[in-house]
Design an enzyme around this catalytic site. Structure first.
Site, PDB file in Angstrom:
ATOM      1  N   HIS A   1       0.856  -1.189   0.000  1.00 32.56           N
ATOM      2  CA  HIS A   1       0.000   0.000   0.000  1.00 32.56           C
ATOM      3  C   HIS A   1       0.888   1.234   0.000  1.00 32.56           C
ATOM      4  O   HIS A   1       1.171   1.807   1.063  1.00 32.56           O
ATOM      5  CB  HIS A   1      -0.905  -0.029   1.223  1.00 32.56           C
ATOM      6  CG  HIS A   1      -1.929   1.056   1.253  1.00 32.56           C
ATOM      7  ND1 HIS A   1      -3.095   0.943   1.967  1.00 32.56           N
ATOM      8  CD2 HIS A   1      -1.970   2.292   0.688  1.00 32.56           C
ATOM      9  CE1 HIS A   1      -3.810   2.050   1.824  1.00 32.56           C
ATOM     10  NE2 HIS A   1      -3.131   2.880   1.061  1.00 32.56           N
TER      11      HIS A   1
ATOM     12  N   ARG B   1       1.854   4.904   0.038  1.00 32.59           N
ATOM     13  CA  ARG B   1       1.139   6.126   0.412  1.00 32.59           C
ATOM     14  C   ARG B   1       1.851   7.346  -0.166  1.00 32.59           C
ATOM     15  O   ARG B   1       3.059   7.314  -0.412  1.00 32.59           O
ATOM     16  CB  ARG B   1       1.026   6.233   1.935  1.00 32.59           C
ATOM     17  CG  ARG B   1       0.145   5.146   2.532  1.00 32.59           C
ATOM     18  CD  ARG B   1       0.125   5.239   4.037  1.00 32.59           C
ATOM     19  NE  ARG B   1      -0.680   4.170   4.608  1.00 32.59           N
ATOM     20  CZ  ARG B   1      -1.978   4.260   4.890  1.00 32.59           C
ATOM     21  NH1 ARG B   1      -2.609   5.389   4.626  1.00 32.59           N
ATOM     22  NH2 ARG B   1      -2.635   3.248   5.413  1.00 32.59           N
TER      23      ARG B   1
ATOM     24  N   GLU C   1      -2.546  -1.547  -3.309  1.00 31.03           N
ATOM     25  CA  GLU C   1      -3.597  -0.826  -2.607  1.00 31.03           C
ATOM     26  C   GLU C   1      -3.312   0.669  -2.632  1.00 31.03           C
ATOM     27  O   GLU C   1      -2.155   1.087  -2.612  1.00 31.03           O
ATOM     28  CB  GLU C   1      -3.683  -1.270  -1.151  1.00 31.03           C
ATOM     29  CG  GLU C   1      -4.034  -2.719  -0.944  1.00 31.03           C
ATOM     30  CD  GLU C   1      -4.136  -3.099   0.522  1.00 31.03           C
ATOM     31  OE1 GLU C   1      -4.669  -4.167   0.814  1.00 31.03           O
ATOM     32  OE2 GLU C   1      -3.663  -2.304   1.377  1.00 31.03           O
TER      33      GLU C   1
ATOM     34  N   HIS D   1      -7.164  -6.642   7.489  1.00 30.73           N
ATOM     35  CA  HIS D   1      -6.882  -5.675   8.545  1.00 30.73           C
ATOM     36  C   HIS D   1      -7.022  -6.331   9.908  1.00 30.73           C
ATOM     37  O   HIS D   1      -8.107  -6.682  10.344  1.00 30.73           O
ATOM     38  CB  HIS D   1      -7.771  -4.436   8.480  1.00 30.73           C
ATOM     39  CG  HIS D   1      -7.109  -3.241   9.117  1.00 30.73           C
ATOM     40  ND1 HIS D   1      -7.019  -3.073  10.480  1.00 30.73           N
ATOM     41  CD2 HIS D   1      -6.464  -2.177   8.567  1.00 30.73           C
ATOM     42  CE1 HIS D   1      -6.372  -1.954  10.752  1.00 30.73           C
ATOM     43  NE2 HIS D   1      -6.015  -1.391   9.612  1.00 30.73           N
TER      44      HIS D   1
ATOM     45  N   HIS E   1       0.571  -6.652   9.194  1.00 28.55           N
ATOM     46  CA  HIS E   1       1.089  -6.264  10.511  1.00 28.55           C
ATOM     47  C   HIS E   1       1.199  -7.458  11.450  1.00 28.55           C
ATOM     48  O   HIS E   1       2.253  -7.685  12.062  1.00 28.55           O
ATOM     49  CB  HIS E   1       0.187  -5.192  11.127  1.00 28.55           C
ATOM     50  CG  HIS E   1       0.652  -4.714  12.466  1.00 28.55           C
ATOM     51  ND1 HIS E   1       1.663  -3.785  12.616  1.00 28.55           N
ATOM     52  CD2 HIS E   1       0.269  -5.054  13.718  1.00 28.55           C
ATOM     53  CE1 HIS E   1       1.873  -3.577  13.898  1.00 28.55           C
ATOM     54  NE2 HIS E   1       1.041  -4.327  14.596  1.00 28.55           N
TER      55      HIS E   1
END
Length: 265
Positions: free
Chosen positions: A43, A45, A73, A205, A229
């Site tokens: 992901h 950013r 993502e 998630h 994570h």
């Protein structure tokens, strides 16, 4: 069978905290694939807090060579800036197998909500079509912790997306608090509505080894889970002992004893 896509963002966080190239994100992804993972997720950013644009290109090359899924993502509405060409531009460059659209802002520590499909559907529709023209399967990050909303599911399907990804953070919190039954029922219902509308269902998630099994039992037909994570955290704990033993073996081979004292006579 549900497939596992490993999110390697946290490897990049560790690398960026020190500078330099280690730990190597591509090598970490290669290890995950060698262990049997079905794909890799990142992901990137706009603030490049972990995965950078150059990582995206390198991981696209790795996954393409391995013949596995690359899941990219990002927020398609975030404007480009130096070092970040924009999510659609990254997809044009990397051609991921799957593009997962997420409505996160710069200030968010992590993605913590899905799209409002009633509000955002019209804006998403042309972006979904553009990504599909690139050969990407498109998944939309979706809330499922509120009461199942049939109209919202229909609005998600009307965007033309292939899948939704259920935001599972609230389920992980509920299970940790010992009250997951009603939450799982909601997730199961929204997944059934999505599948009936022609949408595939992904999830991600805060999923972990402690809560994944119960989720998959309650939400049958989940096509893919994206886990980062918790997986990286568990790997750190599970691998620490072996790594310490590796260092001790080196010390033993070079004649060093406790507290650095020499064992030579």
């Amino acid at each position: 069978m549900t497939v596992l896509s490993v999110n390697v963002n946290k490897i990049a966080v560790l690398r960026n905290s020190r500078g330099g190239s280690g730990p190597d994100v591509v090598e970490a992804a290669r290890i995950c694939l060698d262990a049997g993972a079905h794909g890799i997720t990142v992901h990137p950013r706009p603030d490049a807090r972990h995965i950078r644009a150059d990582d995206v290109g390198a991981l696209a090359g790795l996954t393409r060579a391995r013949g596995v899924e690359f899941n990219l993502e990002g927020n398609p509405f975030a404007p480009p800036r130096p070092g970040y060409p924009g999510f659609i531009a990254l997809c044009e460059q990397a051609r991921p197998a799957q593009a997962t659209l997420v409505p996160d802002g710069d200030g968010q520590l992590t993605s913590d909500h899905g799209f409002d499909f009633h509000r955002d559907g019209a804006r998403l529709r042309p972006l979904v079509a553009r990504l599909q023209d690139l050969g990407c399967r498109v998944s939309l990050f979706a809330n499922a912790h509120v009461e199942p909303d049939a109209a919202a599911v229909e609005a998600a399907a009307d965007t033309g997306a292939d899948r939704i990804e259920l935001y599972t953070g609230p389920y992980a919190d509920a299970l940790a608090a010992g009250s997951a039954a009603s939450m799982l029922a909601r997730f199961g219902e929204i997944a059934r509505r999505a599948q009936a509308a022609g949408l595939g269902v992904n999830a991600g998630h805060d999923l972990s080894q402690a809560n994944l099994g119960a989720f998959l039992q309650a939400v049958p037909g989940t096509l893919e889970v994206s886990i980062g994570h918790a997986l990286i955290s568990e790997a750190l704990h599970d691998g620490l002992a072996a790594t310490v033993r590796g260092y001790l073996a080196i010390l033993a081979r070079t004649g060093e004893g406790p507290m650095g004292s020499s064992t030579r006579r």
